[in-house]
Design a protein around this motif. Structure first.
Motif, short mmCIF file in Angstrom:
data_model
loop_
_atom_site.label_atom_id
_atom_site.label_comp_id
_atom_site.label_asym_id
_atom_site.label_seq_id
_atom_site.Cartn_x
_atom_site.Cartn_y
_atom_site.Cartn_z
N LYS A 181 0.85 -1.19 0.00
CA LYS A 181 0.00 0.00 0.00
C LYS A 181 0.88 1.24 0.00
O LYS A 181 1.69 1.45 0.90
CB LYS A 181 -0.93 0.01 1.21
N ALA A 182 0.71 2.06 -1.02
CA ALA A 182 1.57 3.23 -1.20
C ALA A 182 1.21 4.33 -0.21
O ALA A 182 0.04 4.66 -0.04
CB ALA A 182 1.45 3.74 -2.63
N GLN A 183 2.24 4.91 0.42
CA GLN A 183 2.06 6.03 1.33
C GLN A 183 2.36 7.36 0.65
O GLN A 183 2.03 8.41 1.19
CB GLN A 183 2.99 5.86 2.54
N ASN A 184 2.95 7.28 -0.53
CA ASN A 184 3.35 8.49 -1.25
C ASN A 184 2.96 8.35 -2.71
O ASN A 184 3.03 7.26 -3.28
CB ASN A 184 4.86 8.69 -1.10
N GLY A 185 2.55 9.46 -3.32
CA GLY A 185 2.07 9.39 -4.69
C GLY A 185 3.15 9.15 -5.73
O GLY A 185 2.88 8.59 -6.79
N ASN A 186 4.39 9.57 -5.46
CA ASN A 186 5.45 9.50 -6.47
C ASN A 186 6.58 8.54 -6.11
O ASN A 186 7.46 8.28 -6.93
CB ASN A 186 6.06 10.88 -6.69
N GLN A 187 6.59 8.03 -4.91
CA GLN A 187 7.70 7.17 -4.47
C GLN A 187 7.74 5.88 -5.26
O GLN A 187 6.70 5.30 -5.58
CB GLN A 187 7.54 6.86 -2.99
N ASP A 188 8.94 5.44 -5.62
CA ASP A 188 9.07 4.19 -6.37
C ASP A 188 8.53 3.01 -5.57
O ASP A 188 8.63 2.98 -4.34
CB ASP A 188 10.55 3.92 -6.69
#
Length: 230
Positions: A181-188
């Motif tokens: 689950k992504a916590q950041n919109g742009n993080q790889d």
């Protein structure tokens, strides 16, 4: 001849003024632009003289998620738009990679030389473009000294989204899967694989070409080939 030159010059000036009026009436407004996760707000202010302007961005829970430092402006332009007006516009930029999609309120506060204060509010419907793309792979070593194969994916607009990846061998058998689950919109998005198959009775997968299938919420699955080198 001189009289005709004067008349022609006057006509050209009038035409230029009319063109400027039409352009100003349609262009000088508070506007928002979203490029990926970059949000730009062009804020329109009416009034001459020196001003101080600051702005904040609220989420749907009325929490401040962005704040811009006050800026001063001395330069303004005179336009005709339902009467003559003194106007200027200020730009505010923010990377919204950590923000979820939804409605936000942009509130700008303008203070004039005479201490008069004006607040302007604009609703922004933030809907970032969702992207996810396989980038590369490399052999890495973790803190325990184990050698792993690490796969990297570029993504944008993924705040709060779940990312998935599945690895298949040359017989199209699923040998590894992962989700995050992504916590950041742009993080790889990246994960490491030790080269072993699934299950307690799994065996070490041989070196060679494998297929990774990857996707995230709201993005259709894609595939890419990579070489297992461990």
């Amino acid at each position: 001849m001189k009289r005709w030159q004067t008349i022609l010059s006057s006509c050209l000036i009038a035409l230029l003024m009319l063109t400027s009026v039409v352009w100003a009436a349609t262009k000088y407004k508070t506007q928002t632009k979203i490029d990926g996760t970059k949000l730009t707000v062009q804020h329109y202010v009416v009034g001459s003289g020196k001003i101080k302007n600051s702005a904040v961005l609220f989420d749907k829970k009325n929490k401040i998620v962005a704040r811009w430092n006050p800026v001063t402006s001395n330069k303004w332009y005179k336009i005709y738009e339902n009467g003559y007006k003194d106007i200027r516009f200020l730009h505010y930029v923010i990377d919204t990679g950590t923000l979820a999609a939804g409605k936000y309120r942009f509130v700008a506060t303008t203070t004039f030389d005479n201490k008069r204060t004006v607040k302007d509010t604009h609703v922004i419907n933030y809907k970032p473009k969702l992207t996810m793309k396989y980038n590369r792979t490399k052999v890495v070593r973790n803190s325990n000294g184990d050698i792993l194969q690490r796969l990297y994916f570029k993504k944008s607009g993924s705040k709060g989204k779940t990312c998935y990846a599945q690895i298949f061998d040359k017989r199209n058998k699923l040998v590894h899967s992962v989700k995050y689950k992504a916590q950041n919109g742009n993080q790889d998005f990246a994960f490491s694989w030790n080269g072993w198959g699934r299950g307690t009775s799994a065996k070490k997968c041989p070196k060679g070409i494998y297929t990774v299938k990857y996707w995230m919420d709201g993005v259709n699955p894609k595939t890419a080939k990579f070489r297992l080198s461990i």
